[in-house]
Design an enzyme around this catalytic site. Sequence first.
Site, PDB file in Angstrom:
ATOM      1  N   GLU A  94       0.867  -1.253  -0.003  1.00 57.52           N
ATOM      2  CA  GLU A  94      -0.123   0.049  -0.016  1.00 57.52           C
ATOM      3  C   GLU A  94       0.970   1.229   0.037  1.00 57.52           C
ATOM      4  O   GLU A  94       1.801   1.279   0.582  1.00 57.52           O
ATOM      5  CB  GLU A  94      -0.807   0.313   1.420  1.00 57.52           C
ATOM      6  N   CYS A 107       3.367   8.065   1.575  1.00 53.44           N
ATOM      7  CA  CYS A 107       3.986   7.239   2.381  1.00 53.44           C
ATOM      8  C   CYS A 107       4.089   6.159   1.551  1.00 53.44           C
ATOM      9  O   CYS A 107       3.172   5.393   1.267  1.00 53.44           O
ATOM     10  CB  CYS A 107       3.204   6.925   3.535  1.00 53.44           C
ATOM     11  N   CYS A 114       7.188  -8.091   6.437  1.00 54.69           N
ATOM     12  CA  CYS A 114       8.436  -7.562   7.060  1.00 54.69           C
ATOM     13  C   CYS A 114       8.816  -8.601   8.146  1.00 54.69           C
ATOM     14  O   CYS A 114       7.980  -9.281   8.771  1.00 54.69           O
ATOM     15  CB  CYS A 114       8.274  -6.186   7.669  1.00 54.69           C
ATOM     16  N   CYS A 118       7.789  -6.703  14.853  1.00 57.02           N
ATOM     17  CA  CYS A 118       7.378  -5.871  15.906  1.00 57.02           C
ATOM     18  C   CYS A 118       5.836  -6.093  16.402  1.00 57.02           C
ATOM     19  O   CYS A 118       4.937  -6.378  15.376  1.00 57.02           O
ATOM     20  CB  CYS A 118       7.389  -4.228  15.367  1.00 57.02           C
ATOM     21  N   CYS A 121       2.670  -4.140  15.038  1.00 61.05           N
ATOM     22  CA  CYS A 121       2.564  -3.996  13.911  1.00 61.05           C
ATOM     23  C   CYS A 121       2.052  -4.922  13.148  1.00 61.05           C
ATOM     24  O   CYS A 121       2.355  -6.095  13.042  1.00 61.05           O
ATOM     25  CB  CYS A 121       4.031  -3.711  13.224  1.00 61.05           C
ATOM     26  N   GLY A 195       7.185  -2.916   5.366  1.00 64.20           N
ATOM     27  CA  GLY A 195       8.438  -3.176   5.204  1.00 64.20           C
ATOM     28  C   GLY A 195       9.273  -2.372   5.826  1.00 64.20           C
ATOM     29  O   GLY A 195       9.347  -1.259   6.351  1.00 64.20           O
ATOM     30  N   GLU A 196      10.449  -3.127   6.162  1.00 65.58           N
ATOM     31  CA  GLU A 196      11.776  -2.363   6.702  1.00 65.58           C
ATOM     32  C   GLU A 196      12.882  -1.981   5.627  1.00 65.58           C
ATOM     33  O   GLU A 196      13.546  -2.833   4.996  1.00 65.58           O
ATOM     34  CB  GLU A 196      12.730  -3.249   7.647  1.00 65.58           C
ATOM     35  N   SER A 227      12.715   5.383   6.999  1.00 60.63           N
ATOM     36  CA  SER A 227      12.123   5.017   8.704  1.00 60.63           C
ATOM     37  C   SER A 227      12.690   3.734   8.928  1.00 60.63           C
ATOM     38  O   SER A 227      12.466   2.739   8.070  1.00 60.63           O
ATOM     39  CB  SER A 227      10.669   5.168   8.828  1.00 60.63           C
ATOM     40  N   LEU A 250      11.491   4.027  17.566  1.00 61.96           N
ATOM     41  CA  LEU A 250      12.183   3.410  19.061  1.00 61.96           C
ATOM     42  C   LEU A 250      11.199   2.830  19.959  1.00 61.96           C
ATOM     43  O   LEU A 250      11.848   1.805  20.226  1.00 61.96           O
ATOM     44  CB  LEU A 250      12.717   4.805  19.713  1.00 61.96           C
ATOM     45  N   HIS A 251      10.103   3.350  20.157  1.00 66.77           N
ATOM     46  CA  HIS A 251       8.950   2.639  20.969  1.00 66.77           C
ATOM     47  C   HIS A 251       9.062   2.253  22.326  1.00 66.77           C
ATOM     48  O   HIS A 251       8.205   1.788  23.147  1.00 66.77           O
ATOM     49  CB  HIS A 251       8.632   1.589  19.775  1.00 66.77           C
ATOM     50  N   ASN A 326      -2.527   2.291  16.213  1.00 64.59           N
ATOM     51  CA  ASN A 326      -3.995   1.762  15.561  1.00 64.59           C
ATOM     52  C   ASN A 326      -3.869  -0.050  15.933  1.00 64.59           C
ATOM     53  O   ASN A 326      -3.025  -0.570  15.341  1.00 64.59           O
ATOM     54  CB  ASN A 326      -3.522   1.793  14.077  1.00 64.59           C
ATOM     55  N   CYS A 369      -0.969   5.173   9.578  1.00 62.87           N
ATOM     56  CA  CYS A 369       0.202   4.522   9.668  1.00 62.87           C
ATOM     57  C   CYS A 369       0.257   3.275  10.455  1.00 62.87           C
ATOM     58  O   CYS A 369      -0.467   3.306  11.421  1.00 62.87           O
ATOM     59  CB  CYS A 369       1.438   5.388  10.099  1.00 62.87           C
TER      60      CYS A 369
HETATM   61  N1  SAH Z   1      10.032  -0.609   9.054  1.00 62.25           N
HETATM   62  C1  SAH Z   1      10.172   0.651   9.357  1.00 62.25           C
HETATM   63  C2  SAH Z   1       9.142   1.518   8.464  1.00 62.25           C
HETATM   64  C3  SAH Z   1       7.822   1.098   8.379  1.00 62.25           C
HETATM   65  S1  SAH Z   1       6.985   1.019   9.693  1.00 62.25           S
HETATM   66  C4  SAH Z   1      10.189   1.131  10.872  1.00 62.25           C
HETATM   67  O1  SAH Z   1       9.616   0.247  11.506  1.00 62.25           O
HETATM   68  O2  SAH Z   1      10.517   2.189  11.192  1.00 62.25           O
HETATM   69  C5  SAH Z   1       6.542   2.863  10.012  1.00 62.25           C
HETATM   70  C6  SAH Z   1       5.764   3.302  11.398  1.00 62.25           C
HETATM   71  O3  SAH Z   1       4.744   2.720  11.650  1.00 62.25           O
HETATM   72  C7  SAH Z   1       7.123   2.821  12.359  1.00 62.25           C
HETATM   73  O4  SAH Z   1       7.334   3.812  13.296  1.00 62.25           O
HETATM   74  C8  SAH Z   1       6.229   1.787  13.042  1.00 62.25           C
HETATM   75  O5  SAH Z   1       6.491   1.453  14.439  1.00 62.25           O
HETATM   76  C9  SAH Z   1       4.757   2.335  13.002  1.00 62.25           C
HETATM   77  N2  SAH Z   1       3.578   1.365  13.306  1.00 62.25           N
HETATM   78  C10 SAH Z   1       3.815   0.177  13.073  1.00 62.25           C
HETATM   79  N3  SAH Z   1       2.641  -0.457  13.426  1.00 62.25           N
HETATM   80  C11 SAH Z   1       1.940   0.469  14.071  1.00 62.25           C
HETATM   81  C12 SAH Z   1       0.599   0.548  14.512  1.00 62.25           C
HETATM   82  N4  SAH Z   1      -0.314  -0.401  14.797  1.00 62.25           N
HETATM   83  N5  SAH Z   1       0.057   1.722  14.975  1.00 62.25           N
HETATM   84  C13 SAH Z   1       0.864   2.544  14.863  1.00 62.25           C
HETATM   85  N6  SAH Z   1       1.769   2.807  14.237  1.00 62.25           N
HETATM   86  C14 SAH Z   1       2.633   1.750  13.847  1.00 62.25           C
HETATM   87 FE1  SF4 Z   2       8.674  -3.490  12.669  1.00 66.26          FE
HETATM   88 FE2  SF4 Z   2       8.674  -1.647  10.785  1.00 66.26          FE
HETATM   89 FE3  SF4 Z   2       8.669  -4.124   9.946  1.00 66.26          FE
HETATM   90 FE4  SF4 Z   2       6.376  -3.140  11.158  1.00 66.26          FE
HETATM   91  S1  SF4 Z   2       7.194  -2.805   9.228  1.00 66.26           S
HETATM   92  S2  SF4 Z   2       7.516  -5.100  11.793  1.00 66.26           S
HETATM   93  S3  SF4 Z   2       7.065  -1.631  12.597  1.00 66.26           S
HETATM   94  S4  SF4 Z   2      10.203  -3.110  11.196  1.00 66.26           S
END
Ligand code: SAH
Ligand code: SF4
Length: 399
Positions: A94, A107, A114, A118, A121, A195-196, A227, A250-251, A326, A369
Amino acid sequence: MHAEPINLLGLDAPALTQLVGQWGGKPFRARQLQRWIHQRGVSQFDEMTDLAREFRSQLSQNCEVCAPPVLTQQRSTDGTRKWLFDVGQGNAIESVFIPEDDRGTLCISSQAGCNVACRFCSTGHQGFNRNLTAAEIIGQLWWARRELMQDATSSRLQPADQSGSADQFAVNHSSDRSAQTDTRVISNVVMMGMGEPLLNYDPVLTAVRMMLDDNAYGLSRRRVTVSTSGVVPMMDRLSQDCPVALAVSLHAPNDALRDELVPLNKKYPLKELLAACERYLAFAPRDFITFEYVMLDGVNDSDQHARELIQIARQVHCKFNLIPFNPFPQSGLKRSSAARVRIFSQQLMDAGIVTTVRKTRGDDIDAACGQLAGEVKDRTRLKEKMAEQKMIAIKEIRA
Ligand code: SAH
Ligand code: SF4
Protein backbone atom coordinates in the site's frame (compact mmCIF):
# COMPACT_ATOMS: atom_id res chain seq x y z
CA MET A 1 13.63 -8.10 -28.31
CA HIS A 2 14.66 -9.00 -24.76
CA ALA A 3 12.89 -12.01 -23.28
CA GLU A 4 11.64 -9.69 -20.52
CA PRO A 5 11.25 -5.98 -21.28
CA ILE A 6 13.42 -3.75 -19.08
CA ASN A 7 11.23 -1.72 -16.75
CA LEU A 8 12.66 1.78 -16.96
CA LEU A 9 11.01 2.78 -13.66
CA GLY A 10 13.76 0.83 -11.91
CA LEU A 11 16.72 2.51 -13.61
CA ASP A 12 18.45 5.47 -11.98
CA ALA A 13 20.35 8.03 -14.05
CA PRO A 14 23.64 6.09 -14.40
CA ALA A 15 21.83 2.86 -15.36
CA LEU A 16 19.63 4.66 -17.89
CA THR A 17 22.63 6.49 -19.36
CA GLN A 18 24.41 3.15 -19.76
CA LEU A 19 21.41 1.58 -21.47
CA VAL A 20 20.98 4.48 -23.85
CA GLY A 21 24.75 4.47 -24.46
CA GLN A 22 24.55 0.85 -25.67
CA TRP A 23 22.41 2.14 -28.54
CA GLY A 24 24.86 4.94 -29.27
CA GLY A 25 22.73 7.57 -27.46
CA LYS A 26 24.30 10.54 -25.67
CA PRO A 27 23.71 11.06 -21.91
CA PHE A 28 21.29 13.94 -22.56
CA ARG A 29 18.94 11.44 -24.26
CA ALA A 30 18.74 9.56 -20.96
CA ARG A 31 17.89 12.80 -19.17
CA GLN A 32 15.14 13.56 -21.72
CA LEU A 33 13.76 10.09 -21.23
CA GLN A 34 13.82 10.48 -17.44
CA ARG A 35 11.84 13.71 -17.67
CA TRP A 36 9.21 12.12 -19.91
CA ILE A 37 8.79 9.20 -17.57
CA HIS A 38 9.01 10.72 -14.11
CA GLN A 39 8.01 14.36 -14.56
CA ARG A 40 5.38 14.05 -17.24
CA GLY A 41 4.23 10.60 -16.19
CA VAL A 42 4.28 9.25 -19.75
CA SER A 43 4.54 5.51 -20.24
CA GLN A 44 4.04 5.22 -24.02
CA PHE A 45 7.26 5.75 -25.96
CA ASP A 46 5.46 6.96 -29.09
CA GLU A 47 4.19 9.95 -27.07
CA MET A 48 7.74 11.08 -26.28
CA THR A 49 7.67 13.36 -29.27
CA ASP A 50 11.09 14.99 -29.02
CA LEU A 51 12.92 11.65 -29.07
CA ALA A 52 14.18 10.41 -32.44
CA ARG A 53 11.88 7.90 -34.12
CA GLU A 54 14.60 5.23 -34.18
CA PHE A 55 15.32 5.69 -30.47
CA ARG A 56 11.61 5.40 -29.69
CA SER A 57 11.37 2.19 -31.65
CA GLN A 58 14.41 0.74 -29.79
CA LEU A 59 12.71 1.66 -26.54
CA SER A 60 9.41 0.09 -27.58
CA GLN A 61 11.13 -3.13 -28.59
CA ASN A 62 13.20 -3.53 -25.43
CA CYS A 63 11.65 -1.58 -22.60
CA GLU A 64 8.49 -0.74 -20.69
CA VAL A 65 7.36 1.79 -18.10
CA CYS A 66 5.23 -0.20 -15.75
CA ALA A 67 4.05 0.41 -12.17
CA PRO A 68 2.51 -2.48 -10.22
CA PRO A 69 -1.19 -2.83 -11.10
CA VAL A 70 -3.63 -1.11 -8.75
CA LEU A 71 -6.09 -3.41 -7.02
CA THR A 72 -8.08 -0.74 -5.23
CA GLN A 73 -7.91 2.96 -4.55
CA GLN A 74 -9.69 4.84 -1.82
CA ARG A 75 -10.28 8.46 -0.86
CA SER A 76 -10.87 9.57 2.69
CA THR A 77 -13.18 12.43 3.56
CA ASP A 78 -10.09 14.29 4.83
CA GLY A 79 -8.43 14.10 1.39
CA THR A 80 -6.13 11.16 2.22
CA ARG A 81 -5.74 8.75 -0.71
CA LYS A 82 -4.71 5.13 -0.57
CA TRP A 83 -3.67 2.75 -3.33
CA LEU A 84 -3.35 -0.99 -2.98
CA PHE A 85 -0.90 -2.44 -5.51
CA ASP A 86 -0.71 -6.05 -6.64
CA VAL A 87 2.88 -7.31 -6.51
CA GLY A 88 2.04 -10.85 -7.56
CA GLN A 89 1.66 -14.25 -5.93
CA GLY A 90 -1.05 -13.09 -3.56
CA ASN A 91 1.02 -10.19 -2.23
CA ALA A 92 -0.04 -6.59 -2.14
CA ILE A 93 1.46 -3.37 -0.85
CA GLU A 94 0.00 0.00 0.00
CA SER A 95 0.85 3.66 -0.50
CA VAL A 96 -0.89 6.54 1.20
CA PHE A 97 -0.99 10.21 0.23
CA ILE A 98 -1.62 12.67 3.05
CA PRO A 99 -2.38 16.27 2.01
CA GLU A 100 -1.72 19.01 4.53
CA ASP A 101 -1.80 22.80 4.25
CA ASP A 102 1.91 23.22 3.65
CA ARG A 103 2.88 19.86 2.15
CA GLY A 104 1.73 16.65 0.54
CA THR A 105 3.33 13.50 1.91
CA LEU A 106 3.39 10.15 0.17
CA CYS A 107 4.03 7.17 2.41
CA ILE A 108 5.42 4.22 0.44
CA SER A 109 6.31 0.58 1.05
CA SER A 110 9.69 -1.10 0.66
CA GLN A 111 8.83 -4.78 1.18
CA ALA A 112 5.80 -7.03 0.93
CA GLY A 113 5.52 -7.99 4.60
CA CYS A 114 8.39 -7.63 7.06
CA ASN A 115 10.44 -10.05 9.11
CA VAL A 116 11.32 -7.72 11.98
CA ALA A 117 8.05 -8.82 13.60
CA CYS A 118 7.37 -5.84 15.87
CA ARG A 119 4.56 -6.74 18.26
CA PHE A 120 2.40 -3.71 17.52
CA CYS A 121 2.68 -3.86 13.72
CA SER A 122 0.19 -5.59 11.46
CA THR A 123 2.78 -5.86 8.68
CA GLY A 124 5.10 -7.59 11.14
CA HIS A 125 2.33 -10.03 12.06
CA GLN A 126 1.95 -10.90 8.38
CA GLY A 127 5.55 -12.13 8.14
CA PHE A 128 7.96 -11.54 5.28
CA ASN A 129 6.88 -12.17 1.71
CA ARG A 130 9.50 -10.55 -0.48
CA ASN A 131 11.63 -7.52 -1.19
CA LEU A 132 10.26 -4.98 -3.65
CA THR A 133 12.29 -4.07 -6.71
CA ALA A 134 13.40 -0.48 -7.32
CA ALA A 135 10.73 -0.29 -10.06
CA GLU A 136 8.05 -1.35 -7.59
CA ILE A 137 9.22 1.19 -5.01
CA ILE A 138 9.51 4.13 -7.41
CA GLY A 139 6.39 2.85 -9.23
CA GLN A 140 4.31 3.83 -6.16
CA LEU A 141 5.55 7.42 -6.42
CA TRP A 142 5.24 7.48 -10.20
CA TRP A 143 1.67 6.25 -10.06
CA ALA A 144 0.52 8.46 -7.18
CA ARG A 145 2.05 11.56 -8.72
CA ARG A 146 0.40 10.84 -12.04
CA GLU A 147 -2.99 10.28 -10.44
CA LEU A 148 -2.74 13.44 -8.37
CA MET A 149 -1.63 15.49 -11.38
CA GLN A 150 -4.53 14.12 -13.34
CA ASP A 151 -6.94 15.07 -10.55
CA ALA A 152 -5.50 18.58 -10.37
CA THR A 153 -5.87 19.06 -14.10
CA SER A 154 -9.34 17.60 -14.39
CA SER A 155 -10.59 19.83 -11.59
CA ARG A 156 -8.97 22.90 -13.18
CA LEU A 157 -9.44 22.29 -16.88
CA GLN A 158 -12.48 20.05 -17.06
CA PRO A 159 -14.52 20.51 -13.91
CA ALA A 160 -17.48 18.64 -15.33
CA ASP A 161 -15.52 15.79 -16.91
CA GLN A 162 -13.49 13.39 -14.78
CA SER A 163 -12.73 11.05 -17.67
CA GLY A 164 -9.62 10.81 -19.86
CA SER A 165 -6.55 8.65 -19.48
CA ALA A 166 -3.49 9.71 -17.52
CA ASP A 167 -1.42 9.61 -20.67
CA GLN A 168 -3.77 11.94 -22.47
CA PHE A 169 -3.43 14.25 -19.55
CA ALA A 170 0.34 14.02 -19.49
CA VAL A 171 0.60 15.18 -23.09
CA ASN A 172 -1.75 18.10 -22.47
CA HIS A 173 0.00 18.90 -19.28
CA SER A 174 3.45 19.02 -20.83
CA SER A 175 2.49 22.15 -22.73
CA ASP A 176 0.81 23.78 -19.73
CA ARG A 177 3.58 25.51 -17.75
CA SER A 178 1.32 27.13 -15.19
CA ALA A 179 -0.15 23.73 -14.37
CA GLN A 180 3.29 22.32 -13.66
CA THR A 181 3.92 24.39 -10.53
CA ASP A 182 0.75 23.59 -8.63
CA THR A 183 0.59 19.92 -9.52
CA ARG A 184 3.79 19.14 -7.60
CA VAL A 185 1.55 17.98 -4.84
CA ILE A 186 3.89 15.33 -3.52
CA SER A 187 6.42 17.48 -1.67
CA ASN A 188 7.61 14.79 0.77
CA VAL A 189 8.14 11.05 0.62
CA VAL A 190 8.38 8.89 3.73
CA MET A 191 9.33 5.22 3.69
CA MET A 192 6.91 4.35 6.47
CA GLY A 193 4.64 1.95 4.66
CA MET A 194 5.10 -1.80 4.69
CA GLY A 195 8.53 -3.26 5.29
CA GLU A 196 11.90 -2.36 6.70
CA PRO A 197 13.65 -0.23 4.05
CA LEU A 198 17.15 -0.88 5.36
CA LEU A 199 16.67 -4.64 4.96
CA ASN A 200 16.07 -4.07 1.24
CA TYR A 201 18.98 -1.75 0.86
CA ASP A 202 20.04 -1.66 -2.80
CA PRO A 203 16.58 -1.19 -4.38
CA VAL A 204 15.72 1.40 -1.71
CA LEU A 205 18.96 3.27 -2.42
CA THR A 206 18.25 3.30 -6.17
CA ALA A 207 14.71 4.57 -5.54
CA VAL A 208 15.86 7.25 -3.09
CA ARG A 209 18.46 8.49 -5.59
CA MET A 210 15.71 8.80 -8.21
CA MET A 211 13.54 10.76 -5.76
CA LEU A 212 16.37 13.27 -5.39
CA ASP A 213 17.31 13.43 -9.08
CA ASP A 214 16.41 16.79 -10.66
CA ASN A 215 15.44 15.04 -13.89
CA ALA A 216 13.08 12.74 -12.00
CA TYR A 217 11.33 13.94 -8.80
CA GLY A 218 13.80 16.61 -7.64
CA LEU A 219 12.97 16.30 -3.94
CA SER A 220 15.43 17.69 -1.42
CA ARG A 221 17.20 15.32 0.97
CA ARG A 222 15.31 16.88 3.85
CA ARG A 223 11.99 15.92 2.28
CA VAL A 224 12.77 12.24 1.79
CA THR A 225 12.64 10.25 5.02
CA VAL A 226 13.78 6.69 5.55
CA SER A 227 12.22 5.14 8.64
CA THR A 228 14.04 2.25 10.27
CA SER A 229 13.56 -0.05 13.22
CA GLY A 230 17.33 0.28 13.73
CA VAL A 231 19.42 -1.76 11.27
CA VAL A 232 22.67 -0.26 12.55
CA PRO A 233 25.18 -1.26 9.81
CA MET A 234 22.80 -0.08 7.09
CA MET A 235 22.27 3.26 8.82
CA ASP A 236 26.02 3.76 8.47
CA ARG A 237 25.92 2.77 4.80
CA LEU A 238 23.06 5.14 4.09
CA SER A 239 24.97 7.98 5.74
CA GLN A 240 27.76 7.42 3.21
CA ASP A 241 25.75 6.50 0.11
CA CYS A 242 22.87 8.94 0.21
CA PRO A 243 22.07 10.65 3.52
CA VAL A 244 18.43 11.67 3.67
CA ALA A 245 16.24 12.51 6.67
CA LEU A 246 16.15 9.61 9.13
CA ALA A 247 13.37 8.46 11.42
CA VAL A 248 14.12 5.74 13.95
CA SER A 249 11.34 3.64 15.43
CA LEU A 250 12.26 3.69 19.10
CA HIS A 251 9.06 2.65 20.90
CA ALA A 252 10.80 1.82 24.18
CA PRO A 253 13.29 3.62 26.43
CA ASN A 254 15.20 0.55 27.65
CA ASP A 255 16.52 -2.70 26.20
CA ALA A 256 14.28 -5.02 28.22
CA LEU A 257 11.10 -3.49 26.82
CA ARG A 258 12.49 -2.79 23.35
CA ASP A 259 13.61 -6.44 23.03
CA GLU A 260 9.94 -7.36 23.42
CA LEU A 261 8.42 -4.74 21.15
CA VAL A 262 11.08 -4.53 18.41
CA PRO A 263 12.90 -7.89 18.35
CA LEU A 264 15.70 -6.44 16.20
CA ASN A 265 16.83 -4.72 19.41
CA LYS A 266 18.37 -8.01 20.55
CA LYS A 267 20.78 -7.73 17.63
CA TYR A 268 21.34 -3.97 17.78
CA PRO A 269 20.62 -2.80 21.34
CA LEU A 270 19.89 0.78 22.29
CA LYS A 271 23.49 1.77 23.04
CA GLU A 272 24.58 0.73 19.53
CA LEU A 273 21.48 2.26 17.96
CA LEU A 274 22.02 5.62 19.65
CA ALA A 275 25.70 5.63 18.67
CA ALA A 276 24.65 4.93 15.05
CA CYS A 277 22.17 7.85 15.21
CA GLU A 278 24.97 10.12 16.39
CA ARG A 279 27.24 8.96 13.53
CA TYR A 280 24.40 9.46 11.03
CA LEU A 281 23.85 13.03 12.18
CA ALA A 282 27.35 13.98 11.02
CA PHE A 283 26.14 13.45 7.43
CA ALA A 284 22.37 14.02 7.69
CA PRO A 285 20.55 16.83 5.90
CA ARG A 286 18.75 17.70 9.15
CA ASP A 287 20.42 18.20 12.51
CA PHE A 288 18.10 15.85 14.37
CA ILE A 289 16.83 12.29 14.22
CA THR A 290 13.08 11.80 14.47
CA PHE A 291 12.26 9.16 17.06
CA GLU A 292 8.94 7.48 16.40
CA TYR A 293 7.18 6.18 19.49
CA VAL A 294 3.94 4.23 19.30
CA MET A 295 1.90 4.91 22.44
CA LEU A 296 0.74 1.59 23.91
CA ASP A 297 -1.60 1.64 26.86
CA GLY A 298 0.10 0.38 30.04
CA VAL A 299 3.15 -0.86 28.08
CA ASN A 300 5.45 2.08 27.25
CA ASP A 301 3.48 5.16 28.26
CA SER A 302 4.18 5.75 31.99
CA ASP A 303 5.82 8.78 33.61
CA GLN A 304 8.87 6.60 34.31
CA HIS A 305 9.15 5.71 30.60
CA ALA A 306 9.04 9.40 29.75
CA ARG A 307 11.84 10.09 32.27
CA GLU A 308 13.97 7.35 30.69
CA LEU A 309 13.33 8.81 27.24
CA ILE A 310 14.53 12.19 28.43
CA GLN A 311 17.85 10.55 29.30
CA ILE A 312 18.04 9.12 25.78
CA ALA A 313 17.27 12.48 24.25
CA ARG A 314 20.27 13.91 26.11
CA GLN A 315 22.52 11.56 24.11
CA VAL A 316 21.25 12.27 20.56
CA HIS A 317 19.87 15.47 19.04
CA CYS A 318 16.32 14.37 18.30
CA LYS A 319 12.65 15.17 17.98
CA PHE A 320 9.90 12.86 19.15
CA ASN A 321 6.89 11.86 17.14
CA LEU A 322 4.34 10.14 19.35
CA ILE A 323 2.06 7.86 17.33
CA PRO A 324 -1.34 6.81 18.64
CA PHE A 325 -1.38 3.02 18.24
CA ASN A 326 -3.70 1.71 15.55
CA PRO A 327 -5.13 -1.41 17.10
CA PHE A 328 -5.66 -4.65 15.21
CA PRO A 329 -7.19 -7.78 16.72
CA GLN A 330 -4.16 -10.10 16.87
CA SER A 331 -1.95 -7.58 18.69
CA GLY A 332 -3.56 -7.82 22.11
CA LEU A 333 -2.49 -4.19 22.65
CA LYS A 334 -4.45 -1.00 23.26
CA ARG A 335 -3.99 2.62 22.31
CA SER A 336 -2.96 4.98 25.15
CA SER A 337 -5.72 7.38 26.12
CA ALA A 338 -5.59 10.89 24.67
CA ALA A 339 -5.05 12.26 28.19
CA ARG A 340 -2.06 9.94 28.75
CA VAL A 341 -0.51 10.96 25.41
CA ARG A 342 -0.96 14.61 26.38
CA ILE A 343 0.73 14.18 29.77
CA PHE A 344 3.53 12.10 28.25
CA SER A 345 4.24 14.62 25.50
CA GLN A 346 4.13 17.47 28.03
CA GLN A 347 6.77 15.70 30.13
CA LEU A 348 9.06 15.48 27.11
CA MET A 349 8.40 19.07 26.10
CA ASP A 350 9.05 20.32 29.64
CA ALA A 351 12.49 18.73 29.30
CA GLY A 352 13.04 20.81 26.15
CA ILE A 353 12.44 18.02 23.62
CA VAL A 354 10.50 19.00 20.51
CA THR A 355 7.56 16.58 20.52
CA THR A 356 4.67 16.16 18.12
CA VAL A 357 1.70 13.85 18.32
CA ARG A 358 0.80 12.31 14.98
CA LYS A 359 -2.69 13.12 13.83
CA THR A 360 -4.54 10.05 12.72
CA ARG A 361 -5.50 10.53 9.10
CA GLY A 362 -7.62 8.56 6.72
CA ASP A 363 -9.24 6.61 9.57
CA ASP A 364 -12.28 5.92 7.42
CA ILE A 365 -10.15 4.11 4.84
CA ASP A 366 -7.75 2.34 7.24
CA ALA A 367 -4.92 4.45 5.91
CA ALA A 368 -3.32 5.53 9.15
CA CYS A 369 0.32 4.57 9.59
CA GLY A 370 0.89 1.07 10.83
CA GLN A 371 -2.45 -0.03 9.50
CA LEU A 372 -1.07 -0.43 6.05
CA ALA A 373 -2.06 -3.60 4.34
CA GLY A 374 -3.34 -5.19 7.51
CA GLU A 375 -5.55 -7.57 5.66
CA VAL A 376 -3.92 -7.21 2.31
CA LYS A 377 -3.01 -10.82 1.86
CA ASP A 378 -6.54 -11.89 2.58
CA ARG A 379 -7.95 -9.26 0.28
CA THR A 380 -5.54 -10.24 -2.48
CA ARG A 381 -6.54 -13.87 -2.06
CA LEU A 382 -10.13 -12.74 -2.25
CA LYS A 383 -9.38 -11.00 -5.51
CA GLU A 384 -7.62 -14.09 -6.83
CA LYS A 385 -10.60 -16.20 -5.83
CA MET A 386 -12.92 -13.83 -7.65
CA ALA A 387 -10.66 -13.96 -10.71
CA GLU A 388 -10.70 -17.77 -10.57
CA GLN A 389 -14.48 -17.78 -10.39
CA LYS A 390 -14.60 -15.39 -13.31
CA MET A 391 -12.36 -17.75 -15.34
CA ILE A 392 -14.61 -20.68 -14.48
CA ALA A 393 -17.64 -18.62 -15.55
CA ILE A 394 -15.93 -17.66 -18.82
CA LYS A 395 -14.99 -21.30 -19.48
CA GLU A 396 -18.61 -22.29 -18.79
CA ILE A 397 -19.92 -19.67 -21.19
CA ARG A 398 -17.45 -20.83 -23.88
CA ALA A 399 -18.40 -24.46 -23.30
N1 SAH B 1 9.97 -0.64 9.15
C1 SAH B 1 10.13 0.74 9.31
C2 SAH B 1 9.20 1.56 8.48
C3 SAH B 1 7.80 1.08 8.34
S1 SAH B 1 6.83 1.10 9.84
C4 SAH B 1 10.05 1.13 10.77
O1 SAH B 1 9.68 0.30 11.60
O2 SAH B 1 10.41 2.25 11.07
C5 SAH B 1 6.46 2.84 9.94
C6 SAH B 1 6.05 3.32 11.32
O3 SAH B 1 4.74 2.84 11.63
C7 SAH B 1 6.99 2.83 12.40
O4 SAH B 1 7.35 3.83 13.28
C8 SAH B 1 6.14 1.81 13.06
O5 SAH B 1 6.55 1.58 14.35
C9 SAH B 1 4.76 2.40 12.97
N2 SAH B 1 3.71 1.43 13.25
C10 SAH B 1 3.70 0.12 12.96
N3 SAH B 1 2.57 -0.47 13.39
C11 SAH B 1 1.83 0.51 13.95
C12 SAH B 1 0.54 0.53 14.58
N4 SAH B 1 -0.21 -0.56 14.67
N5 SAH B 1 0.09 1.72 15.05
C13 SAH B 1 0.83 2.82 14.92
N6 SAH B 1 2.05 2.86 14.34
C14 SAH B 1 2.55 1.72 13.88
FE1 SF4 C 1 8.55 -3.39 12.69
FE2 SF4 C 1 8.55 -1.54 10.74
FE3 SF4 C 1 8.63 -4.15 10.13
FE4 SF4 C 1 6.41 -3.16 11.14
S1 SF4 C 1 7.31 -2.64 9.19
S2 SF4 C 1 7.42 -5.09 11.74
S3 SF4 C 1 7.22 -1.61 12.54
S4 SF4 C 1 10.19 -2.98 11.22
